[in-house]
Design an enzyme around this catalytic site. Sequence first.
Site, PDB file in Angstrom:
ATOM      1  N   GLY A 267       0.759  -1.284  -0.132  1.00  0.00           N
ATOM      2  CA  GLY A 267       0.251   0.031   0.080  1.00  0.00           C
ATOM      3  C   GLY A 267       1.173   1.165  -0.628  1.00  0.00           C
ATOM      4  N   LYS A 268       1.891   0.981   1.065  1.00  0.00           N
ATOM      5  CA  LYS A 268       2.609   2.256   0.993  1.00  0.00           C
ATOM      6  C   LYS A 268       3.483   2.785  -0.084  1.00  0.00           C
ATOM      7  CE  LYS A 268       1.175   3.076   5.642  1.00  0.00           C
ATOM      8  NZ  LYS A 268       0.329   1.010   5.936  1.00  0.00           N
ATOM      9  N   ASP A 330       7.455   0.600   7.679  1.00  0.00           N
ATOM     10  CA  ASP A 330       6.008   0.282   8.532  1.00  0.00           C
ATOM     11  C   ASP A 330       5.653  -0.568   9.579  1.00  0.00           C
ATOM     12  OD1 ASP A 330       3.489   1.297   8.511  1.00  0.00           O
ATOM     13  OD2 ASP A 330       2.967   0.257   6.330  1.00  0.00           O
ATOM     14  N   CYS A 383      -0.207   1.709  12.937  1.00  0.00           N
ATOM     15  CA  CYS A 383      -1.087   1.613  12.864  1.00  0.00           C
ATOM     16  C   CYS A 383      -1.410   0.729  14.493  1.00  0.00           C
ATOM     17  CB  CYS A 383      -2.054   0.594  11.565  1.00  0.00           C
ATOM     18  SG  CYS A 383      -1.881  -0.983  11.795  1.00  0.00           S
TER      19      CYS A 383
HETATM   20  C1  LIG Z   1       2.378  -2.890   8.799  1.00  0.00           C
HETATM   21  S1  LIG Z   1       3.075  -4.498   7.684  1.00  0.00           S
HETATM   22  C2  LIG Z   1       3.454  -3.950   6.478  1.00  0.00           C
HETATM   23  C3  LIG Z   1       2.586  -2.897   5.684  1.00  0.00           C
HETATM   24  C4  LIG Z   1       2.288  -1.993   4.532  1.00  0.00           C
HETATM   25  N1  LIG Z   1       3.542  -0.905   4.330  1.00  0.00           N
HETATM   26  C5  LIG Z   1       1.718  -1.165   3.734  1.00  0.00           C
HETATM   27  O1  LIG Z   1       1.912  -0.802   3.414  1.00  0.00           O
HETATM   28  O2  LIG Z   1       1.008  -2.606   3.148  1.00  0.00           O
HETATM   29  C6  LIG Z   1       4.079  -5.768   8.469  1.00  0.00           C
HETATM   30  C7  LIG Z   1       5.372  -5.926   7.523  1.00  0.00           C
HETATM   31  O3  LIG Z   1       6.216  -6.304   8.052  1.00  0.00           O
HETATM   32  C8  LIG Z   1       6.696  -7.386   7.555  1.00  0.00           C
HETATM   33  N2  LIG Z   1       7.768  -7.960   8.354  1.00  0.00           N
HETATM   34  C9  LIG Z   1       7.407  -8.813   9.933  1.00  0.00           C
HETATM   35  N3  LIG Z   1       9.151  -8.662  10.407  1.00  0.00           N
HETATM   36  C10 LIG Z   1       9.394  -8.368   9.293  1.00  0.00           C
HETATM   37  C11 LIG Z   1      11.176  -7.994   9.399  1.00  0.00           C
HETATM   38  N4  LIG Z   1      11.667  -8.700  10.607  1.00  0.00           N
HETATM   39  N5  LIG Z   1      11.716  -8.081   8.532  1.00  0.00           N
HETATM   40  C12 LIG Z   1      11.013  -7.629   7.134  1.00  0.00           C
HETATM   41  N6  LIG Z   1       9.467  -7.386   7.673  1.00  0.00           N
HETATM   42  C13 LIG Z   1       9.725  -7.751   8.398  1.00  0.00           C
HETATM   43  C14 LIG Z   1       4.970  -8.968   7.165  1.00  0.00           C
HETATM   44  O4  LIG Z   1       5.840  -9.736   7.000  1.00  0.00           O
HETATM   45  C15 LIG Z   1       4.550  -7.586   7.146  1.00  0.00           C
HETATM   46  O5  LIG Z   1       3.899  -7.562   6.241  1.00  0.00           O
END
Ligand SMILES: C[S@@+](CC[C@H](N)C(=O)[O-])C[C@H]1O[C@@H](n2cnc3c(N)ncnc32)[C@H](O)[C@@H]1O
EC number: 2.1.1.176
Length: 449
Positions: A267-268, A330, A383
């Site tokens: 999304g972002k 994010d 969020c």
């Molecule tokens: C809040 S979501 C991101 C939403 C995205 N920014 C959007 O706007 O569509 C958080 C993301 O962090 C990823 N994530 C969690 N731990 C992570 C890590 N250690 N390294 C990379 N990505 C990670 C998850 O797979 C998830 O897709």
Amino acid sequence: MTNSRQIAFIALRDVHKGAYTDVALDRALQKANLSDIDRRLVTELLYGSVRRQRTLDFIIDQLAKKKSHQQPTELRSILHLGLYQLRYQERIPASAAVNTTVELAKDNGFAGLTGFVNGLLRQYIRLAEASPDFLELPENPVERLGILHSFPDWIIKVWWEQLGLTETEKLCEWMNQTPTLDLRVNPLLASVAEVETALKSAGVLARPIPHLPQALRLIGNNGSIQKLPGFSQGWWIVQDASAQLVGHLLDPQPGEVIIDACAAPGGKTTHIAELMKDEGKVWAGDRTASRLRKLKENAQRLNLHSIEICIGDSRNLPQFYDVADRVLLDAPCSGLGTLHRHADARWRQTPESVQELSMLQKELLAHTSKFVKVGGVLVYATCTLHPAENEEVITEFVAGNSDWQIEPPRPDSPYSAYTTPQGWLKVWPHNQDMDGFFMVRLRKTNVSE
Ligand SMILES: C[S@@+](CC[C@H](N)C(=O)[O-])C[C@H]1O[C@@H](n2cnc3c(N)ncnc32)[C@H](O)[C@@H]1O
């Protein structure tokens, strides 16, 4: 029987056995051939019953000899559906709610208990008609709010400490609404006015959102997103207003190198590429391959070419040290700002899961901040509305890294409504009518420790 209440029951039963609400809904709907109206009814009954679970259990506890958790799981699901309609669905006549719930009991192995189901629901109607406040709620204000608005006590406490009782109650009420749907128009392919006109010609009304130049909020209930005009042409993507604020706070410029460290489903990332006119490079990092596939689909549909995917743990990507003009983190979070969208999240998160997330967020920030060049910017966003994942993460980071400073938005910027004295932005949904969010812009200076 493939009526909408039976489908809602199948999905709710699966949720009560541990399934995620959206997964259970998709699975149940796939097996049924329902009209758009019936699909909406199933969605409303399922999401509403999951959200209001604590209140519904409390009513059963008060009206039945056996507590709700001593009832057979499937009978509990049936009672939840019936009580949810009686208490929260004014458009459904009480007689229809009672009769269809009794039918559900009959058709799903509880033919011998239809008298109990009928009696309990009719007793509820009698008591609620005599006095809407008939529930014997505890004196303790946290428990009281938790039962009345169906939240675990720990979430009520977290909000109460920040907002006080009256505001917390408003926030609880807001979080129990059916969520609205916002679009972000892709300015490289369409204008907001063009999208608004195309939607109107399909009978869908939308209105712009103040201060957000690409946003449209849909008015009323709409059918399938993919069938709305402009979807396949990449004219827009679904993204809540407050998530759009994050991209603007980052303020990426054409030609820059940006790293979106937790990017999927994009999304972002796609917003960043749009703001850069698709010129420059946006690295989209995430550790979840399935979510990155979704990101790729979104970027292709929106016809964006400056995005490059990087799968892996963003705590371990030394190749990115000192390369980025701007980084977006994010972070994965407990989602307390979007509980209205994820009906079961309030029951899945715990104080312990928040502590684990807080640690992960601090580690991610420590590592991804190394991606930023001197003079560059990092935006940290979540969020959620839990201080351990927001204020605490940032306060600790800034205290331990003297080369980083919070850069508050200018007082005349559109963000002033959300900016706090500390310089970070906090969106409280009941005040701003958008998802709860925390975001802060940090700048890396050349003054090191
Ligand atoms: C809040 S979501 C991101 C939403 C995205 N920014 C959007 O706007 O569509 C958080 C993301 O962090 C990823 N994530 C969690 N731990 C992570 C890590 N250690 N390294 C990379 N990505 C990670 C998850 O797979 C998830 O897709």
